[in-house]
Design an enzyme around this catalytic site. Structure first.
Site, PDB file in Angstrom:
ATOM      1  N   LYS A  10     -25.120 -14.814  81.049  1.00  0.00           N
ATOM      2  CA  LYS A  10     -24.164 -13.740  81.337  1.00  0.00           C
ATOM      3  C   LYS A  10     -24.805 -12.344  81.235  1.00  0.00           C
ATOM      4  O   LYS A  10     -25.913 -12.197  80.709  1.00  0.00           O
ATOM      5  CB  LYS A  10     -22.972 -13.893  80.388  1.00  0.00           C
ATOM      6  CG  LYS A  10     -22.240 -15.225  80.587  1.00  0.00           C
ATOM      7  CD  LYS A  10     -20.981 -15.289  79.768  1.00  0.00           C
ATOM      8  CE  LYS A  10     -20.326 -16.654  79.912  1.00  0.00           C
ATOM      9  NZ  LYS A  10     -19.044 -16.721  79.184  1.00  0.00           N
ATOM     10  N   TYR A  50     -13.496 -18.240  87.561  1.00  0.00           N
ATOM     11  CA  TYR A  50     -12.728 -18.422  86.324  1.00  0.00           C
ATOM     12  C   TYR A  50     -11.231 -18.621  86.590  1.00  0.00           C
ATOM     13  O   TYR A  50     -10.408 -18.353  85.712  1.00  0.00           O
ATOM     14  CB  TYR A  50     -12.960 -17.235  85.389  1.00  0.00           C
ATOM     15  CG  TYR A  50     -14.274 -17.333  84.627  1.00  0.00           C
ATOM     16  CD1 TYR A  50     -14.515 -18.393  83.755  1.00  0.00           C
ATOM     17  CD2 TYR A  50     -15.263 -16.367  84.760  1.00  0.00           C
ATOM     18  CE1 TYR A  50     -15.704 -18.491  83.045  1.00  0.00           C
ATOM     19  CE2 TYR A  50     -16.465 -16.459  84.051  1.00  0.00           C
ATOM     20  CZ  TYR A  50     -16.675 -17.529  83.194  1.00  0.00           C
ATOM     21  OH  TYR A  50     -17.844 -17.631  82.482  1.00  0.00           O
ATOM     22  N   ASN A 113     -20.353 -14.082  75.238  1.00  0.00           N
ATOM     23  CA  ASN A 113     -20.930 -15.213  74.499  1.00  0.00           C
ATOM     24  C   ASN A 113     -22.199 -15.770  75.156  1.00  0.00           C
ATOM     25  O   ASN A 113     -22.597 -16.884  74.884  1.00  0.00           O
ATOM     26  CB  ASN A 113     -19.871 -16.303  74.267  1.00  0.00           C
ATOM     27  CG  ASN A 113     -19.443 -16.988  75.549  1.00  0.00           C
ATOM     28  OD1 ASN A 113     -19.848 -16.581  76.634  1.00  0.00           O
ATOM     29  ND2 ASN A 113     -18.656 -18.031  75.441  1.00  0.00           N
ATOM     30  N   HIS A 116     -22.604 -19.755  79.845  1.00  0.00           N
ATOM     31  CA  HIS A 116     -21.535 -20.680  80.242  1.00  0.00           C
ATOM     32  C   HIS A 116     -22.168 -22.004  80.635  1.00  0.00           C
ATOM     33  O   HIS A 116     -23.209 -22.016  81.295  1.00  0.00           O
ATOM     34  CB  HIS A 116     -20.763 -20.134  81.458  1.00  0.00           C
ATOM     35  CG  HIS A 116     -19.904 -21.180  82.107  1.00  0.00           C
ATOM     36  ND1 HIS A 116     -18.628 -21.466  81.665  1.00  0.00           N
ATOM     37  CD2 HIS A 116     -20.155 -22.048  83.127  1.00  0.00           C
ATOM     38  CE1 HIS A 116     -18.136 -22.461  82.409  1.00  0.00           C
ATOM     39  NE2 HIS A 116     -19.043 -22.827  83.297  1.00  0.00           N
ATOM     40  N   GLU A 127     -18.169 -26.515  90.028  1.00  0.00           N
ATOM     41  CA  GLU A 127     -18.895 -25.269  89.724  1.00  0.00           C
ATOM     42  C   GLU A 127     -20.240 -25.185  90.448  1.00  0.00           C
ATOM     43  O   GLU A 127     -20.659 -24.101  90.860  1.00  0.00           O
ATOM     44  CB  GLU A 127     -19.115 -25.152  88.211  1.00  0.00           C
ATOM     45  CG  GLU A 127     -17.834 -24.895  87.440  1.00  0.00           C
ATOM     46  CD  GLU A 127     -18.030 -24.824  85.934  1.00  0.00           C
ATOM     47  OE1 GLU A 127     -17.046 -24.585  85.235  1.00  0.00           O
ATOM     48  OE2 GLU A 127     -19.173 -25.011  85.458  1.00  0.00           O
TER      49      GLU A 127
HETATM   50  P1  CMP Z   1     -17.197 -19.662  79.254  1.00  0.00           P
HETATM   51  O1  CMP Z   1     -17.874 -20.890  78.791  1.00  0.00           O
HETATM   52  O2  CMP Z   1     -17.846 -18.834  80.294  1.00  0.00           O
HETATM   53  O3  CMP Z   1     -15.722 -20.054  79.746  1.00  0.00           O
HETATM   54  C1  CMP Z   1     -14.633 -19.177  79.722  1.00  0.00           C
HETATM   55  C2  CMP Z   1     -14.967 -17.891  79.028  1.00  0.00           C
HETATM   56  O4  CMP Z   1     -13.874 -17.129  78.617  1.00  0.00           O
HETATM   57  C3  CMP Z   1     -15.718 -18.187  77.743  1.00  0.00           C
HETATM   58  O5  CMP Z   1     -16.982 -18.689  77.996  1.00  0.00           O
HETATM   59  C4  CMP Z   1     -15.658 -16.830  77.063  1.00  0.00           C
HETATM   60  O6  CMP Z   1     -16.625 -15.919  77.576  1.00  0.00           O
HETATM   61  C5  CMP Z   1     -14.282 -16.361  77.496  1.00  0.00           C
HETATM   62  N1  CMP Z   1     -13.296 -16.597  76.442  1.00  0.00           N
HETATM   63  C6  CMP Z   1     -12.806 -17.768  76.012  1.00  0.00           C
HETATM   64  N2  CMP Z   1     -11.907 -17.584  75.026  1.00  0.00           N
HETATM   65  C7  CMP Z   1     -11.837 -16.252  74.851  1.00  0.00           C
HETATM   66  C8  CMP Z   1     -11.086 -15.413  73.993  1.00  0.00           C
HETATM   67  N3  CMP Z   1     -10.224 -15.929  73.102  1.00  0.00           N
HETATM   68  N4  CMP Z   1     -11.264 -14.071  74.069  1.00  0.00           N
HETATM   69  C9  CMP Z   1     -12.125 -13.541  74.974  1.00  0.00           C
HETATM   70  N5  CMP Z   1     -12.868 -14.296  75.833  1.00  0.00           N
HETATM   71  C10 CMP Z   1     -12.720 -15.625  75.761  1.00  0.00           C
END
Ligand code: CMP
Length: 140
Positions: A10, A50, A113, A116, A127
């Site tokens: 990311k 998403y 985070n 993904h 995906e």
């Molecule tokens: P990802 O694995 O990319 O899949 C969905 C994304 O949404 C996740 O990683 C996080 O980046 C984001 N995400 C999931 N839960 C939350 C949350 N509670 N608050 C903010 N972002 C979230």
């Protein structure tokens, strides 16, 4: 079972030059890179990728974050790679991610985070073609 999964590094991890460190952690588990490219998402692409989270309170912030810079999209292959990579990535919230996981090392918070990974073979099957055409996915 040999599987394929979609992995995205990311924007913030890209800005912080963590790409090769994260890719090395994946390679060192014995997984193989099938395809990869740097992409700057459009809003339509971020929303489309998403779409399963549309309506959740974090959706708009997540889409905006994914537009803050280039990402690295990639397809990896290996034995039970979907589960293996989810273990290597650690929990979505880096505060809950175990030491030694990618998110424990390089993520800042639950939204930012750093990585993904597809959460199931069904997710991987939708995906992977979102970013790659058939002829980009040939190994031999
Ligand atoms: P990802 O694995 O990319 O899949 C969905 C994304 O949404 C996740 O990683 C996080 O980046 C984001 N995400 C999931 N839960 C939350 C949350 N509670 N608050 C903010 N972002 C979230």
């Amino acid at each position: 079972m040999i599987e394929r999964t979609l992995i995205i590094i990311k924007p913030r991890a890209m800005k912080e030059n963590k790409l090769s460190k994260i890719l090395t952690m994946i390679e060192e588990k014995g997984y193989h890179l099938v395809a990869g490219k740097v992409v700057k998402l459009s809003r339509a692409q971020a929303e489309g990728f998403y779409h399963v989270h549309k309506g959740k309170e974090f959706y708009e912030g997540l889409v905006k974050f994914m537009l803050t810079g280039p990402i690295f999209v990639s397809v990896w292959e290996g034995e039970n790679i979907i589960l293996g990579l989810r273990k290597l990535m650690g929990k979505t919230n880096p505060l809950e991610a175990k030491e030694g996981t990618i998110r424990h090392k390089y993520a800042h918070n639950v939204r930012e985070n750093c990585i993904h990974g597809s959460d199931s073979t069904q997710s991987a099957d939708s995906e992977i073609p979102f970013f790659f055409s058939e002829n980009e996915l040939i190994m031999e």
